[in-house]
Motif scaffolding. Structure first.
Motif, PDB file in Angstrom:
ATOM      1  N   LYS A   1       0.828  -1.198   0.000  1.00  0.00           N
ATOM      2  CA  LYS A   1       0.000   0.000   0.000  1.00  0.00           C
ATOM      3  C   LYS A   1       0.872   1.262   0.000  1.00  0.00           C
ATOM      4  N   ILE A   2       1.916   1.217   0.838  1.00  0.00           N
ATOM      5  CA  ILE A   2       2.831   2.362   0.905  1.00  0.00           C
ATOM      6  C   ILE A   2       3.483   2.608  -0.460  1.00  0.00           C
ATOM      7  N   LEU A   3       3.909   1.487  -1.081  1.00  0.00           N
ATOM      8  CA  LEU A   3       4.599   1.624  -2.376  1.00  0.00           C
ATOM      9  C   LEU A   3       3.676   2.227  -3.439  1.00  0.00           C
ATOM     10  N   VAL A   4       2.454   1.717  -3.486  1.00  0.00           N
ATOM     11  CA  VAL A   4       1.507   2.206  -4.497  1.00  0.00           C
ATOM     12  C   VAL A   4       1.178   3.675  -4.247  1.00  0.00           C
ATOM     13  N   GLU A   5       0.979   4.011  -3.002  1.00  0.00           N
ATOM     14  CA  GLU A   5       0.653   5.394  -2.668  1.00  0.00           C
ATOM     15  C   GLU A   5       1.819   6.336  -2.964  1.00  0.00           C
ATOM     16  N   SER A   6       3.020   5.865  -2.673  1.00  0.00           N
ATOM     17  CA  SER A   6       4.168   6.766  -2.797  1.00  0.00           C
ATOM     18  C   SER A   6       4.664   6.877  -4.246  1.00  0.00           C
ATOM     19  N   PHE A   7       4.260   5.930  -5.105  1.00  0.00           N
ATOM     20  CA  PHE A   7       4.779   5.961  -6.475  1.00  0.00           C
ATOM     21  C   PHE A   7       4.600   7.317  -7.159  1.00  0.00           C
ATOM     22  N   PRO A   8       3.353   7.829  -7.210  1.00  0.00           N
ATOM     23  CA  PRO A   8       3.207   9.156  -7.844  1.00  0.00           C
ATOM     24  C   PRO A   8       3.926  10.253  -7.066  1.00  0.00           C
ATOM     25  N   LYS A   9       4.050  10.076  -5.761  1.00  0.00           N
ATOM     26  CA  LYS A   9       4.690  11.115  -4.951  1.00  0.00           C
ATOM     27  C   LYS A   9       6.198  11.175  -5.206  1.00  0.00           C
ATOM     28  N   ILE A  10       6.741  10.064  -5.692  1.00  0.00           N
ATOM     29  CA  ILE A  10       8.169  10.076  -6.057  1.00  0.00           C
ATOM     30  C   ILE A  10       8.328  10.469  -7.537  1.00  0.00           C
ATOM     31  N   LEU A  11       7.405   9.915  -8.357  1.00  0.00           N
ATOM     32  CA  LEU A  11       7.508  10.162  -9.801  1.00  0.00           C
ATOM     33  C   LEU A  11       7.303  11.645 -10.122  1.00  0.00           C
ATOM     34  N   LEU A  12       6.345  12.265  -9.461  1.00  0.00           N
ATOM     35  CA  LEU A  12       6.011  13.648  -9.789  1.00  0.00           C
ATOM     36  C   LEU A  12       7.199  14.597  -9.616  1.00  0.00           C
ATOM     37  N   PRO A  13       7.884  14.573  -8.466  1.00  0.00           N
ATOM     38  CA  PRO A  13       9.089  15.413  -8.345  1.00  0.00           C
ATOM     39  C   PRO A  13      10.129  15.053  -9.406  1.00  0.00           C
ATOM     40  N   GLY A  14      10.107  13.780  -9.822  1.00  0.00           N
ATOM     41  CA  GLY A  14      11.013  13.354 -10.887  1.00  0.00           C
ATOM     42  C   GLY A  14      10.710  14.111 -12.166  1.00  0.00           C
ATOM     43  N   LEU A  15       9.413  14.194 -12.497  1.00  0.00           N
ATOM     44  CA  LEU A  15       9.022  14.871 -13.736  1.00  0.00           C
ATOM     45  C   LEU A  15       9.134  16.389 -13.596  1.00  0.00           C
ATOM     46  N   ARG A  16       8.908  16.873 -12.359  1.00  0.00           N
ATOM     47  CA  ARG A  16       8.885  18.327 -12.172  1.00  0.00           C
ATOM     48  C   ARG A  16      10.254  18.917 -11.876  1.00  0.00           C
ATOM     49  N   MET A  17      11.136  18.115 -11.263  1.00  0.00           N
ATOM     50  CA  MET A  17      12.449  18.629 -10.863  1.00  0.00           C
ATOM     51  C   MET A  17      13.608  17.917 -11.572  1.00  0.00           C
ATOM     52  N   THR A  18      13.667  16.595 -11.387  1.00  0.00           N
ATOM     53  CA  THR A  18      14.812  15.841 -11.895  1.00  0.00           C
ATOM     54  C   THR A  18      14.996  16.041 -13.407  1.00  0.00           C
ATOM     55  N   LEU A  19      13.918  15.834 -14.164  1.00  0.00           N
ATOM     56  CA  LEU A  19      14.052  15.921 -15.613  1.00  0.00           C
ATOM     57  C   LEU A  19      14.348  17.336 -16.114  1.00  0.00           C
ATOM     58  N   PRO A  20      13.603  18.358 -15.650  1.00  0.00           N
ATOM     59  CA  PRO A  20      13.950  19.724 -16.100  1.00  0.00           C
ATOM     60  C   PRO A  20      15.365  20.124 -15.694  1.00  0.00           C
ATOM     61  N   LEU A  21      15.742  19.764 -14.449  1.00  0.00           N
ATOM     62  CA  LEU A  21      17.091  20.080 -13.988  1.00  0.00           C
ATOM     63  C   LEU A  21      18.133  19.462 -14.923  1.00  0.00           C
ATOM     64  N   THR A  22      17.926  18.184 -15.223  1.00  0.00           N
ATOM     65  CA  THR A  22      18.864  17.495 -16.108  1.00  0.00           C
ATOM     66  C   THR A  22      18.872  18.128 -17.499  1.00  0.00           C
ATOM     67  N   ALA A  23      17.687  18.367 -18.040  1.00  0.00           N
ATOM     68  CA  ALA A  23      17.589  18.870 -19.411  1.00  0.00           C
ATOM     69  C   ALA A  23      18.260  20.241 -19.540  1.00  0.00           C
ATOM     70  N   ILE A  24      17.910  21.161 -18.631  1.00  0.00           N
ATOM     71  CA  ILE A  24      18.469  22.515 -18.731  1.00  0.00           C
ATOM     72  C   ILE A  24      19.981  22.478 -18.513  1.00  0.00           C
ATOM     73  N   ALA A  25      20.396  21.737 -17.464  1.00  0.00           N
ATOM     74  CA  ALA A  25      21.827  21.696 -17.164  1.00  0.00           C
ATOM     75  C   ALA A  25      22.609  21.063 -18.310  1.00  0.00           C
ATOM     76  N   PHE A  26      22.021  20.037 -18.943  1.00  0.00           N
ATOM     77  CA  PHE A  26      22.773  19.357 -19.999  1.00  0.00           C
ATOM     78  C   PHE A  26      22.913  20.232 -21.247  1.00  0.00           C
ATOM     79  N   VAL A  27      21.849  20.946 -21.578  1.00  0.00           N
ATOM     80  CA  VAL A  27      21.941  21.857 -22.730  1.00  0.00           C
ATOM     81  C   VAL A  27      23.034  22.900 -22.474  1.00  0.00           C
ATOM     82  N   LEU A  28      23.025  23.481 -21.262  1.00  0.00           N
ATOM     83  CA  LEU A  28      24.067  24.467 -20.929  1.00  0.00           C
ATOM     84  C   LEU A  28      25.451  23.814 -20.946  1.00  0.00           C
TER      85      LEU A  28
END
Lengths: 226, 246
Positions: free
Chosen positions: A7-34
């Protein structure tokens, strides 16, 4: 595994994925282009052996490659923060761009030097200028050679963004830590985070393969098979 | 149309060209022959500024230039009117055959793409490779690559084309096709300065021959008399060695 953990895993999945899409990926994309922009400029300066600037570039690469990424993050975020009013996100972008730029610059320099000098001479002989030769002949070939190594850098960077949790960037790893603080299921939760990182890396590997195929269809690499 | 006077060049302490002078008239096909290390290639490279000469004068297109102190702009202007064919072809590997030719026209000469393509296709036709227009260099044989390289030089309508041992990197069975393209080019009236080890080409196609050794021109003249009755002892010895090898 117990029902509670599931139950914890299922509940937390979007809570981990969302920061991934909102922070990790943009951070990586912008930093890599620069980082790519820094890398190409630094590599071109060294390739052309511009006096003074060349030495400056060597110094930059020496310092960045010789110090830990985590230390660089702390120096910029905690050390320079006072004067710069930088959000954790942009501090991380700055550090990752400058850090990755140094490694990619070396990759690019090697790739530039791998383009046969005869093609540069041929460019001169058909009347092209140095800039035209670099832009039309040398850089495209060098980027093709460097592509797999640069992709490596990109994939490493996605994973290294987890370090930015240490400077309060609310990315995937920090989200996982927070959830774990509540439920205390470290093995399951950190494995879940690992799986999401793996998903991101896998997607990037696919992107790399697709990119390589496209570059191949543009010619130049068939020599190996001919 | 082209004159080189007292061209000198050293690599460090090693003199490679010890004051070379030569003259070419429009339509001349001049072969430069001689033993390896004699300075033939360096001479060609200095005339087209791929190496910087120490001193000497180049007269081209009615103007004289100090080879030891020539500026970038003059170099660029001269290169617009000359072609160069390398021993190792040096085609741009990220460009197709036709793009290799149009690059110098569209990018360096700002020619409209359609016009450049038409010229490039005509040049490929001239070297018998119209059907290979969209092939990349890696998909072409050495002989075909060199023919594309010749087409690339021809397409810019140069006043002279320099050839630096154009067949030396080729398998023996591929040499013929390149020489035949060069023969056609010579008979079309193109001015050509050719460093070569191909004595048959020097004898049959070139109008003049220059024999170089140790950075100096030993002997030069019309190719008929040159091969029939060389004056200098060193020329005679060189020609004897060459014909003994054949």
């Amino acid at each position: 595994m117990t029902e509670r953990v599931w139950k914890i895993l299922v509940e937390s999945f979007p809570k981990i994925l969302l920061p991934g899409l909102r922070m990790t990926l943009p951070l990586t994309a912008i930093a890599f282009v620069l980082a790519m922009i820094i890398a190409i400029v630094v590599a071109l300066i060294q390739f052309a052996r511009v006096k003074g600037l060349s030495q400056l570039c060597r110094f930059y690469i020496w310092v960045i490659r010789g110090t830990p990424l985590l230390v660089q993050l702390f120096v910029v975020f905690y050390g320079l923060k006072a004067g710069m009013h930088m959000s954790p996100f942009w501090a991380a972008v700055l550090v990752f761009a400058v850090n990755e730029g140094a490694y990619c610059a070396e990759t690019m320099r090697g790739a530039l030097e791998g383009v046969p000098a005869g093609q540069i001479e041929a460019g001169y002989c058909v009347g092209m200028s140095y800039t035209q030769i670099m832009r039309r002949i040398v850089l495209p070939q060098a980027l093709r050679t460097a592509f797999p190594s640069l992709s490596n850098g990109l994939i490493s960077m996605v994973k290294d963004t987890s370090l930015t949790a240490n400077i309060t960037v609310a990315e995937m790893f920090m989200a996982t830590q927070r959830i774990n603080a509540r439920y205390y299921e470290p093995l399951a939760l950190y494995l879940e985070a690992a799986v999401i990182y793996l998903l991101f890396s896998t997607a990037l590997s696919w992107l790399q393969r697709w990119g390589e195929k496209r570059l191949q269809s543009l010619g130049g690499r068939e020599a190996r098979h001919a | 149309m082209l004159e080189v006077r007292d061209l000198k060049k050293s690599f460090g302490d090693l003199p490679v060209l010890r004051g070379v002078s030569l003259q070419m008239r429009k339509g001349d096909v001049t072969a430069i022959i001689g033993p390896s290390g004699g300075g033939k290639t360096t001479l060609l490279r200095c005339i087209n500024f791929l190496e910087k000469a120490d001193s000497g004068t180049l007269t081209f297109g009615g103007r004289s230039y100090d080879l030891g102190a020539i500026g970038k702009r003059d170099i660029a202007a001269i290169r617009m009117k000359t072609g160069f064919v390398f021993q190792s072809f040096n085609l741009f590997s990220n460009k197709t055959a036709v793009q290799n030719i149009t690059e110098g026209l569209i990018i360096a000469r700002k020619m409209p793409r359609d016009q450049a393509n038409a010229i490039a296709m005509r040049a490929l036709d001239q070297v018998g490779l119209r059907d290979r227009a969209d092939h990349y260099p890696s998909q072409l044989s050495g002989g075909q690559q060199q023919r594309v390289a010749i087409a690339r030089a021809v397409a810019t309508s140069p006043e002279i084309i320099y050839f630096d041992e154009p067949t030396s990197a080729l398998d023996p069975e591929l040499i013929g096709e390149v020489l035949s393209v060069m023969r056609d080019l010579a008979s079309s009236g193109m001015t050509m300065l050719v460093v070569t080890h191909e004595m048959r080409f020097a004898r049959e196609v070139s109008s003049r021959v220059i024999f170089m050794e140790n950075g100096s021109i030993v002997e030069q003249g019309e190719s008929g008399p040159f091969f029939a009755a060389p004056r200098e002892a060193r020329t005679q010895a060189f020609l004897r060695t060459i014909s003994a090898e054949k």
